[in-house]
Design a protein around this motif. Sequence first.
Motif, PDB file in Angstrom:
ATOM      1  N   GLY A 165       0.795  -1.222   0.000  1.00 42.46           N
ATOM      2  CA  GLY A 165       0.000   0.000   0.000  1.00 42.46           C
ATOM      3  C   GLY A 165       0.825   1.268   0.000  1.00 42.46           C
ATOM      4  N   GLU A 166       2.127   1.138   0.243  1.00 42.62           N
ATOM      5  CA  GLU A 166       2.965   2.332   0.338  1.00 42.62           C
ATOM      6  C   GLU A 166       3.536   2.756  -1.015  1.00 42.62           C
ATOM      7  OE1 GLU A 166       4.600   2.370   4.910  1.00 42.62           O
ATOM      8  OE2 GLU A 166       5.914   1.512   3.366  1.00 42.62           O
ATOM      9  N   VAL A 167       3.886   4.035  -1.075  1.00 37.13           N
ATOM     10  CA  VAL A 167       4.469   4.637  -2.268  1.00 37.13           C
ATOM     11  C   VAL A 167       5.685   5.454  -1.833  1.00 37.13           C
ATOM     12  CG1 VAL A 167       4.110   6.345  -4.097  1.00 37.13           C
ATOM     13  CG2 VAL A 167       2.292   4.733  -3.526  1.00 37.13           C
ATOM     14  N   LEU A 168       6.764   5.387  -2.617  1.00 41.49           N
ATOM     15  CA  LEU A 168       7.948   6.212  -2.365  1.00 41.49           C
ATOM     16  C   LEU A 168       8.017   7.288  -3.432  1.00 41.49           C
ATOM     17  CD1 LEU A 168      10.513   6.642  -0.633  1.00 41.49           C
ATOM     18  CD2 LEU A 168      11.744   5.254  -2.334  1.00 41.49           C
ATOM     19  N   VAL A 169       8.062   8.542  -2.989  1.00 41.09           N
ATOM     20  CA  VAL A 169       8.092   9.686  -3.897  1.00 41.09           C
ATOM     21  C   VAL A 169       9.418  10.418  -3.743  1.00 41.09           C
ATOM     22  CG1 VAL A 169       6.996  11.881  -4.505  1.00 41.09           C
ATOM     23  CG2 VAL A 169       5.588   9.964  -3.698  1.00 41.09           C
ATOM     24  N   ARG A 170      10.046  10.730  -4.855  1.00 43.78           N
ATOM     25  CA  ARG A 170      11.211  11.633  -4.849  1.00 43.78           C
ATOM     26  C   ARG A 170      10.673  13.038  -5.023  1.00 43.78           C
ATOM     27  NH1 ARG A 170      15.075  14.706  -3.881  1.00 43.78           N
ATOM     28  NH2 ARG A 170      17.202  14.283  -4.611  1.00 43.78           N
ATOM     29  N   ASN A 171      10.741  13.832  -3.968  1.00 46.05           N
ATOM     30  CA  ASN A 171      10.229  15.190  -4.033  1.00 46.05           C
ATOM     31  C   ASN A 171      11.099  16.046  -4.946  1.00 46.05           C
ATOM     32  OD1 ASN A 171       8.128  14.669  -2.191  1.00 46.05           O
ATOM     33  ND2 ASN A 171       9.493  15.023  -0.441  1.00 46.05           N
ATOM     34  N   HIS A 172      10.471  16.774  -5.862  1.00 45.20           N
ATOM     35  CA  HIS A 172      11.196  17.662  -6.761  1.00 45.20           C
ATOM     36  C   HIS A 172      11.221  19.098  -6.246  1.00 45.20           C
ATOM     37  CE1 HIS A 172      11.199  15.110 -10.702  1.00 45.20           C
ATOM     38  NE2 HIS A 172      11.330  14.352  -9.632  1.00 45.20           N
ATOM     39  N   TYR A 173      10.086  19.539  -5.680  1.00 49.98           N
ATOM     40  CA  TYR A 173       9.988  20.903  -5.144  1.00 49.98           C
ATOM     41  C   TYR A 173       9.291  20.883  -3.792  1.00 49.98           C
ATOM     42  CZ  TYR A 173      11.146  22.829  -9.766  1.00 49.98           C
ATOM     43  OH  TYR A 173      11.770  23.147 -10.947  1.00 49.98           O
ATOM     44  N   LEU A 174       9.753  21.754  -2.916  1.00 52.58           N
ATOM     45  CA  LEU A 174       9.150  21.966  -1.609  1.00 52.58           C
ATOM     46  C   LEU A 174       8.573  23.372  -1.571  1.00 52.58           C
ATOM     47  CD1 LEU A 174       8.757  21.663   1.540  1.00 52.58           C
ATOM     48  CD2 LEU A 174      11.155  22.345   1.749  1.00 52.58           C
ATOM     49  N   SER A 175       7.365  23.492  -1.036  1.00 50.54           N
ATOM     50  CA  SER A 175       6.717  24.785  -0.882  1.00 50.54           C
ATOM     51  C   SER A 175       7.032  25.375   0.484  1.00 50.54           C
ATOM     52  CB  SER A 175       5.197  24.621  -1.024  1.00 50.54           C
ATOM     53  OG  SER A 175       4.531  25.815  -0.687  1.00 50.54           O
ATOM     54  N   LEU A 176       7.430  26.647   0.511  1.00 48.90           N
ATOM     55  CA  LEU A 176       7.601  27.369   1.769  1.00 48.90           C
ATOM     56  C   LEU A 176       6.494  28.419   1.870  1.00 48.90           C
ATOM     57  CD1 LEU A 176      11.475  27.883   1.829  1.00 48.90           C
ATOM     58  CD2 LEU A 176      10.125  26.061   2.880  1.00 48.90           C
ATOM     59  N   ASP A 177       5.806  28.448   3.007  1.00 47.50           N
ATOM     60  CA  ASP A 177       4.635  29.307   3.168  1.00 47.50           C
ATOM     61  C   ASP A 177       4.634  29.954   4.549  1.00 47.50           C
ATOM     62  OD1 ASP A 177       2.928  28.537   0.659  1.00 47.50           O
ATOM     63  OD2 ASP A 177       3.594  26.626   1.502  1.00 47.50           O
ATOM     64  N   PRO A 178       4.077  31.175   4.654  1.00 44.92           N
ATOM     65  CA  PRO A 178       4.076  31.887   5.941  1.00 44.92           C
ATOM     66  C   PRO A 178       3.401  31.130   7.082  1.00 44.92           C
ATOM     67  CG  PRO A 178       3.577  33.412   4.166  1.00 44.92           C
ATOM     68  CD  PRO A 178       3.576  32.033   3.560  1.00 44.92           C
ATOM     69  N   TYR A 179       2.376  30.310   6.781  1.00 50.49           N
ATOM     70  CA  TYR A 179       1.662  29.622   7.862  1.00 50.49           C
ATOM     71  C   TYR A 179       2.590  28.739   8.698  1.00 50.49           C
ATOM     72  CZ  TYR A 179       1.695  25.089   5.461  1.00 50.49           C
ATOM     73  OH  TYR A 179       2.092  23.900   4.874  1.00 50.49           O
ATOM     74  N   MET A 180       3.705  28.302   8.103  1.00 49.01           N
ATOM     75  CA  MET A 180       4.635  27.430   8.820  1.00 49.01           C
ATOM     76  C   MET A 180       5.220  28.121  10.051  1.00 49.01           C
ATOM     77  SD  MET A 180       6.613  25.945   5.469  1.00 49.01           S
ATOM     78  CE  MET A 180       5.754  24.960   4.244  1.00 49.01           C
ATOM     79  N   ARG A 181       5.312  29.463   9.996  1.00 48.10           N
ATOM     80  CA  ARG A 181       5.851  30.192  11.148  1.00 48.10           C
ATOM     81  C   ARG A 181       4.959  29.999  12.367  1.00 48.10           C
ATOM     82  NH1 ARG A 181       7.162  31.276  15.133  1.00 48.10           N
ATOM     83  NH2 ARG A 181       8.163  33.114  16.043  1.00 48.10           N
ATOM     84  N   GLY A 182       3.656  30.067  12.187  1.00 48.61           N
ATOM     85  CA  GLY A 182       2.734  29.866  13.297  1.00 48.61           C
ATOM     86  C   GLY A 182       2.816  28.467  13.877  1.00 48.61           C
TER      87      GLY A 182
END
Length: 339
Positions: free
Chosen positions: A36-53
């Motif tokens: 049932g599992e999947v392995l993904v090679r991430n190409h891009y990561l999103s950075l967003d202001p909400y992460m600060r909170g």
Amino acid sequence: MSTVNRQIVLASRPTGEPTVDNFKLVEAALAPLADGEVLVRNHYLSLDPYMRGRMNEGKSYAQPQPLGEVMIGGTVGEVVESRNEHFKPGDAVVGMGGWQEYLCVNANQRGVLQKVDTTHIPLAAYLGAVGMPGVTGWYGLTQIINPKAGETVVVSAASGAVGGAVGQLAKARGCRAVGLAGGPDKWAYVVNELGFDACIDYKQHPDVKSLSKALKEACPDGIDGYFENVGGMILDAVMLRANAFARVAMCGMISGYNGEPIPMSAPQLILVNRMRVEGFIVSEHMELWPQALKELGTLVATGKLKYRETVADGIAAAPEAFLGLLKGKNFGKQLVKLI
């Protein structure tokens, strides 16, 4: 394929302004996939202001980011291995893969991984204009501000991934779109590339009186809708120019993300002008995402929705890029390229 996954974890909670010392780069071995599992090679990561909170421990609309665990964040990438019948190697996918190079996930869990079509839409756009930021702008505009043709809509942080979408969607609905952005380059981008009717460089206005005067000139018929990303002095100035029955979509308060107080100088204007002021979290409205993504995807694919990306290189660059985002150093959507 690498057998090591490089990750950024939250090492400590910030007191006031965060620093790179709040983060730590670690390596973890990739385990064999279970059914049932999947392995993904991430190409891009999103950075967003909400992460600060999320870095804080105090009460918020979501659970705090746990210490010692991979920082939360949206990702797009490619399936490299699958033991799930719904995904195969080579599939382009979007999910909340976090600040790491690989994502191993049970893809039978509803919504954790979505296939995307990159025929007409670039993969990275699914983290911006055709992703959470775009849907955030769409929801606040259409469901809260709900503008009519001829009305004036003001957007703070107008050069960002969310604000840029709001203004263009407002223009498509026959509205006058007025942005607020910091610096001459961002001002020019908002007007010349995104097509706003006007933009105000808030850095040229040291106080509410000056900013309110600039808003009066840019919004001669007053303000009917306001998309709020910032708070503080900008909100105060907008309130002074708001029309009766104006609507305010409260999306972010970046001016207070480091714990600064965010006083409001004239809250009585909400009553005097019979205003609607509503906060929202876009993940609580998943039933409307398909409608939003259909419009956003069509506009991007046909070149009618413009956007810009700032791209940092490599997982190790994520903390510095994130801190820069909080200070407005990015231009448009902030991404980290991981491959």
